[in-house]
Scaffold this active site. Structure first.
Site, PDB file in Angstrom:
ATOM      1  N   GLY A  18       0.805  -1.220   0.000  1.00 41.97           N
ATOM      2  CA  GLY A  18       0.000   0.000   0.000  1.00 41.97           C
ATOM      3  C   GLY A  18       0.843   1.278   0.000  1.00 41.97           C
ATOM      4  O   GLY A  18       0.319   2.367  -0.258  1.00 41.97           O
ATOM      5  N   HIS A  19       2.127   1.174   0.318  1.00 40.03           N
ATOM      6  CA  HIS A  19       3.024   2.328   0.269  1.00 40.03           C
ATOM      7  C   HIS A  19       3.908   2.274  -0.980  1.00 40.03           C
ATOM      8  O   HIS A  19       4.193   3.297  -1.594  1.00 40.03           O
ATOM      9  CB  HIS A  19       3.913   2.377   1.524  1.00 40.03           C
ATOM     10  CG  HIS A  19       3.144   2.646   2.772  1.00 40.03           C
ATOM     11  ND1 HIS A  19       3.382   3.728   3.591  1.00 40.03           N
ATOM     12  CD2 HIS A  19       2.104   1.982   3.352  1.00 40.03           C
ATOM     13  CE1 HIS A  19       2.547   3.718   4.609  1.00 40.03           C
ATOM     14  NE2 HIS A  19       1.759   2.655   4.493  1.00 40.03           N
ATOM     15  N   ASP A 117       8.955   8.043   2.861  1.00 42.56           N
ATOM     16  CA  ASP A 117       7.696   7.698   3.511  1.00 42.56           C
ATOM     17  C   ASP A 117       7.588   8.328   4.905  1.00 42.56           C
ATOM     18  O   ASP A 117       8.599   8.512   5.598  1.00 42.56           O
ATOM     19  CB  ASP A 117       7.627   6.180   3.652  1.00 42.56           C
ATOM     20  CG  ASP A 117       6.217   5.669   3.773  1.00 42.56           C
ATOM     21  OD1 ASP A 117       5.704   5.142   2.783  1.00 42.56           O
ATOM     22  OD2 ASP A 117       5.629   5.804   4.869  1.00 42.56           O
ATOM     23  N   ALA A 342      -5.352  -9.385  -6.470  1.00 40.99           N
ATOM     24  CA  ALA A 342      -6.111  -9.129  -7.695  1.00 40.99           C
ATOM     25  C   ALA A 342      -5.455  -8.011  -8.504  1.00 40.99           C
ATOM     26  O   ALA A 342      -4.849  -7.112  -7.923  1.00 40.99           O
ATOM     27  CB  ALA A 342      -7.533  -8.700  -7.325  1.00 40.99           C
ATOM     28  N   HIS A 359     -12.488  -0.823   1.497  1.00 42.34           N
ATOM     29  CA  HIS A 359     -12.112  -0.443   2.864  1.00 42.34           C
ATOM     30  C   HIS A 359     -11.648   1.010   2.927  1.00 42.34           C
ATOM     31  O   HIS A 359     -11.358   1.516   4.008  1.00 42.34           O
ATOM     32  CB  HIS A 359     -11.026  -1.383   3.390  1.00 42.34           C
ATOM     33  CG  HIS A 359      -9.662  -1.103   2.821  1.00 42.34           C
ATOM     34  ND1 HIS A 359      -9.439  -0.909   1.476  1.00 42.34           N
ATOM     35  CD2 HIS A 359      -8.447  -0.973   3.413  1.00 42.34           C
ATOM     36  CE1 HIS A 359      -8.148  -0.683   1.275  1.00 42.34           C
ATOM     37  NE2 HIS A 359      -7.530  -0.702   2.426  1.00 42.34           N
ATOM     38  N   TRP A 362      -6.472   5.009   1.008  1.00 45.85           N
ATOM     39  CA  TRP A 362      -6.507   6.153   0.083  1.00 45.85           C
ATOM     40  C   TRP A 362      -6.212   5.733  -1.356  1.00 45.85           C
ATOM     41  O   TRP A 362      -6.787   6.284  -2.304  1.00 45.85           O
ATOM     42  CB  TRP A 362      -5.541   7.253   0.533  1.00 45.85           C
ATOM     43  CG  TRP A 362      -5.728   8.498  -0.271  1.00 45.85           C
ATOM     44  CD1 TRP A 362      -4.958   8.906  -1.331  1.00 45.85           C
ATOM     45  CD2 TRP A 362      -6.759   9.486  -0.132  1.00 45.85           C
ATOM     46  NE1 TRP A 362      -5.447  10.083  -1.854  1.00 45.85           N
ATOM     47  CE2 TRP A 362      -6.549  10.456  -1.138  1.00 45.85           C
ATOM     48  CE3 TRP A 362      -7.847   9.639   0.739  1.00 45.85           C
ATOM     49  CZ2 TRP A 362      -7.380  11.575  -1.285  1.00 45.85           C
ATOM     50  CZ3 TRP A 362      -8.678  10.750   0.586  1.00 45.85           C
ATOM     51  CH2 TRP A 362      -8.430  11.699  -0.407  1.00 45.85           C
ATOM     52  N   ASN A 363      -5.318   4.754  -1.543  1.00 42.77           N
ATOM     53  CA  ASN A 363      -5.024   4.318  -2.919  1.00 42.77           C
ATOM     54  C   ASN A 363      -6.278   3.775  -3.584  1.00 42.77           C
ATOM     55  O   ASN A 363      -6.598   4.127  -4.717  1.00 42.77           O
ATOM     56  CB  ASN A 363      -3.949   3.223  -2.947  1.00 42.77           C
ATOM     57  CG  ASN A 363      -2.637   3.722  -2.391  1.00 42.77           C
ATOM     58  OD1 ASN A 363      -2.126   4.744  -2.819  1.00 42.77           O
ATOM     59  ND2 ASN A 363      -2.103   3.008  -1.417  1.00 42.77           N
ATOM     60  N   SER A 364      -6.972   2.909  -2.878  1.00 47.64           N
ATOM     61  CA  SER A 364      -8.196   2.343  -3.446  1.00 47.64           C
ATOM     62  C   SER A 364      -9.219   3.443  -3.708  1.00 47.64           C
ATOM     63  O   SER A 364      -9.904   3.429  -4.732  1.00 47.64           O
ATOM     64  CB  SER A 364      -8.785   1.285  -2.514  1.00 47.64           C
ATOM     65  OG  SER A 364      -7.929   0.159  -2.453  1.00 47.64           O
ATOM     66  N   GLU A 383      -6.419   5.673   8.795  1.00 47.83           N
ATOM     67  CA  GLU A 383      -7.183   6.886   8.461  1.00 47.83           C
ATOM     68  C   GLU A 383      -8.358   6.572   7.547  1.00 47.83           C
ATOM     69  O   GLU A 383      -8.962   7.453   6.954  1.00 47.83           O
ATOM     70  CB  GLU A 383      -6.264   7.950   7.871  1.00 47.83           C
ATOM     71  CG  GLU A 383      -5.829   7.743   6.444  1.00 47.83           C
ATOM     72  CD  GLU A 383      -5.035   6.468   6.236  1.00 47.83           C
ATOM     73  OE1 GLU A 383      -5.213   5.842   5.194  1.00 47.83           O
ATOM     74  OE2 GLU A 383      -4.248   6.083   7.140  1.00 47.83           O
ATOM     75  N   GLN A 384      -8.717   5.272   7.443  1.00 43.79           N
ATOM     76  CA  GLN A 384      -9.775   4.871   6.504  1.00 43.79           C
ATOM     77  C   GLN A 384     -11.137   5.477   6.838  1.00 43.79           C
ATOM     78  O   GLN A 384     -11.954   5.699   5.943  1.00 43.79           O
ATOM     79  CB  GLN A 384      -9.856   3.339   6.439  1.00 43.79           C
ATOM     80  CG  GLN A 384      -8.622   2.726   5.790  1.00 43.79           C
ATOM     81  CD  GLN A 384      -8.387   1.284   6.208  1.00 43.79           C
ATOM     82  OE1 GLN A 384      -9.271   0.647   6.767  1.00 43.79           O
ATOM     83  NE2 GLN A 384      -7.193   0.779   5.938  1.00 43.79           N
TER      84      GLN A 384
HETATM   85  N1  UDP Z   1      -4.259  -3.933  -4.492  1.00 42.25           N
HETATM   86  C1  UDP Z   1      -4.249  -4.747  -5.600  1.00 42.25           C
HETATM   87  N2  UDP Z   1      -4.759  -6.013  -5.489  1.00 42.25           N
HETATM   88  C2  UDP Z   1      -5.267  -6.496  -4.327  1.00 42.25           C
HETATM   89  C3  UDP Z   1      -5.292  -5.647  -3.195  1.00 42.25           C
HETATM   90  C4  UDP Z   1      -4.788  -4.372  -3.308  1.00 42.25           C
HETATM   91  O1  UDP Z   1      -3.789  -4.335  -6.674  1.00 42.25           O
HETATM   92  O2  UDP Z   1      -5.717  -7.639  -4.302  1.00 42.25           O
HETATM   93  C5  UDP Z   1      -3.658  -2.588  -4.580  1.00 42.25           C
HETATM   94  C6  UDP Z   1      -4.694  -1.511  -4.709  1.00 42.25           C
HETATM   95  O3  UDP Z   1      -4.992  -1.296  -6.067  1.00 42.25           O
HETATM   96  C7  UDP Z   1      -4.002  -0.333  -4.053  1.00 42.25           C
HETATM   97  C8  UDP Z   1      -3.134  -0.972  -2.984  1.00 42.25           C
HETATM   98  O4  UDP Z   1      -2.970  -2.319  -3.379  1.00 42.25           O
HETATM   99  O5  UDP Z   1      -3.173   0.334  -4.971  1.00 42.25           O
HETATM  100  C9  UDP Z   1      -3.762  -0.937  -1.600  1.00 42.25           C
HETATM  101  O6  UDP Z   1      -3.656   0.324  -1.062  1.00 42.25           O
HETATM  102  P1  UDP Z   1      -4.807   0.971  -0.193  1.00 42.25           P
HETATM  103  O7  UDP Z   1      -4.348   2.317   0.216  1.00 42.25           O
HETATM  104  O8  UDP Z   1      -6.090   0.919  -0.923  1.00 42.25           O
HETATM  105  O9  UDP Z   1      -4.981   0.024   1.062  1.00 42.25           O
HETATM  106  P2  UDP Z   1      -3.972  -0.729   2.063  1.00 42.25           P
HETATM  107  O10 UDP Z   1      -3.654  -2.014   1.429  1.00 42.25           O
HETATM  108  O11 UDP Z   1      -2.762   0.158   2.226  1.00 42.25           O
HETATM  109  O12 UDP Z   1      -4.793  -0.876   3.295  1.00 42.25           O
END
Ligand code: UDP
Length: 473
Positions: A18-19, A117, A342, A359, A362-364, A383-384
């Site tokens: 996620g980072h 980071d 995925a 969830h 922020w990326n999602s 921070e979700q």
């Molecule tokens: N992601 C993905 N496939 C998965 C799960 C997550 O490609 O099965 C990617 C998603 O597209 C995003 C990142 O992983 O870019 C997850 O970052 P996010 O900030 O949404 O959540 P975190 O995993 O940090 O809680």
């Protein structure tokens, strides 16, 4: 001189998907604008970084991760996605041992800037030793940055007695109400995590500024507030996920996908536009079996075709699925279950996908915005809750599933199938869904324009370079 020579930028992402993903996508922005771009990581994270870099013109340098004797962590633990919850604090603390090797690299290479980071607070001082400015990357947008800053500064949580009593976050536009249960630090955390966040904040205030993964038109009020009222230096260069859209050199992102991408596309091609709901809770979250069961039944009851990402090893049995579920859904072509990783952005961007249950990492959230999708918000931790509020109350492309507290806290049992069904229907069918979808599609267009030449994020990149060049004069 600094005015005309090629600038060199170091990127130093924290060791978690996620980072890493948004940091590499940010690095792609710099590479595509002609800067020399280097990513620093550790040997076991190198393959993940390399896959995410793809063919982009980005150099990877590795520094050795401290040994198990130094950290007390098991052998081979270099990525937080492989850790148990108990190990996260020792892991975060052990990264300070990377300070010497990073400084050696800074001394050798003398980059003009390091973008590190938030979880490497010591990087500000390391960079300063060599006269190099450090920018902090949280991977967040302005809204969560503003909420975090105001909560930290005014401590409104200290004035309420219970964890569920709502309070207004002071000095923030728009009367934002939250509870103690929705703060990134809950009672689940001991003082050590809070201490780490305090250090991160202190180093941020000493740093050169912050890069937001956002675009101005998405949150003008909070972008202005962050800069003008809270007095922080920040550039918005996002959504960074759009930097990886060029099909010619498109890279995979993060872990290797657990599904054949062509099979997945073929499945999607067979579905009506905007009919499929994509369900994924980020790179780390796992649910208790009782919750998985409710999600399965809720999706089935919604009547929509679905792609559901479940973070369970493929070796584990399927007892958590309701009786006959796969026969009724997967085998009928009505659903796809991806156990593991995925290809999220590829799925979100397919025209058959019409909604996203998330969830709200922020990326999602940004990936949903860029794909023009209505979302069901189901925050878990960190921070979700801020991000979810942003989507439901500010951007208004989100519908809440109703979760009010951290996953695993306060009991209450799983979110019931009826609630899930209702939320999914709200974003997939009927007038409300159509309105939200139209709005989401408009915002997605704005995001695309922001990163194009002349757009707000494109231009803010120019401001950053100007700032850098005038600083180092
Ligand atoms: N992601 C993905 N496939 C998965 C799960 C997550 O490609 O099965 C990617 C998603 O597209 C995003 C990142 O992983 O870019 C997850 O970052 P996010 O900030 O949404 O959540 P975190 O995993 O940090 O809680």
């Amino acid at each position: 001189g600094i005015h005309d020579r090629q600038l060199h930028v170091f990127f130093f992402p924290f060791f978690a998907n996620g980072h890493i993903i948004p940091t590499i996508e940010l690095a792609r922005v710099f590479a595509s604008r002609g800067l020399k771009t280097t990513v620093v990581t550790t040997p076991l994270n190198e393959p993940l970084i390399s896959r995410t870099v793809g063919k982009a013109n980005i150099t990877i340098r590795t520094i050795k991760f401290p040994s198990p004797e130094q950290t007390g962590l098991p052998e081979g633990c270099e990525n937080s996605d492989h850790l148990s919850g108990m190990q996260i604090i020792p892991f975060l603390k052990s990264t300070v041992l990377l300070r010497d090797p990073l400084e050696q690299l800074l001394q050798q290479e003398r980059p003009d800037l390091i973008i590190a980071d938030m979880f490497f607070p010591w990087a500000t001082d390391s960079a300063a030793k060599f006269g190099i400015p450090r920018i902090v990357f949280h991977g967040l947008g302005f809204f969560p940055l503003c909420v975090s800053a105001c909560v930290r500064q005014y401590k409104p949580q200290d004035k309420v007695s219970s964890y569920t009593e709502p309070f207004v976050v002071p000095n923030l536009p728009g009367e934002i109400t939250i509870t103690k249960m929705q703060l990134p630090q809950t009672p689940k955390h001991d003082g050590e995590f809070t201490k780490l966040l305090d250090e991160a904040n202190a180093s941020e205030l000493n740093s050169y500024g912050v890069i937001a993964n956002s675009f101005y038109e998405l949150e003008p009020v909070y972008a202005d507030h962050y800069r003008n009222e809270l007095g922080r230096k920040a550039w918005h260069l996002g959504p960074v996920c759009l930097s990886n859209r060029d099909t010619a050199e498109k890279a995979q992102r993060g872990n290797e996908a657990m599904i054949d991408e062509h099979e997945c596309l073929k499945w999607l091609d067979s579905k009506e536009p905007d009919s499929v709901v994509y369900v994924c809770f980020g790179s780390m979250t796992t649910f208790p079996d009782a919750q998985l069961k409710e999600i399965a039944l809720g999706l089935e009851a919604s009547g929509q075709p679905f792609i559901w990402v479940v973070k369970k090893g493929s070796s584990e049995n399927l007892e958590w699925l309701p009786e006959g579920f796969e026969e009724r859904t997967v085998d009928q072509g009505k659903g796809l279950i991806i156990r593991g990783w995925a290809p999220q952005v590829m799925i979100l961007d397919h025209k058959a996908v019409g909604g996203f249950v998330s969830h709200c990492g922020w990326n999602s959230a940004m990936e949903g915005v860029c794909a023009g999708l209505p979302m069901v918000t189901w925050p878990m931790y960190a921070e979700q809750f801020y991000n979810a509020k942003f989507l439901t109350d500010i951007v208004k492309t989100g519908v809440s599933v109703g979760v009010q507290t951290w996953i695993g806290m306060m009991g209450g049992g799983p979110v019931k199938k009826e609630v899930i069904e209702k939320a999914v229907k709200r974003i997939m069918v009927g007038d409300e869904a159509e309105q939200i979808r139209n709005r989401a599609k408009e915002i997605a267009q704005m995001a695309k324009r922001a990163v194009e030449e002349g757009g707000s994020s494109y231009s803010d990149f120019d401001s950053l370079i100007e700032d850098l060049r005038s600083r180092t004069l």
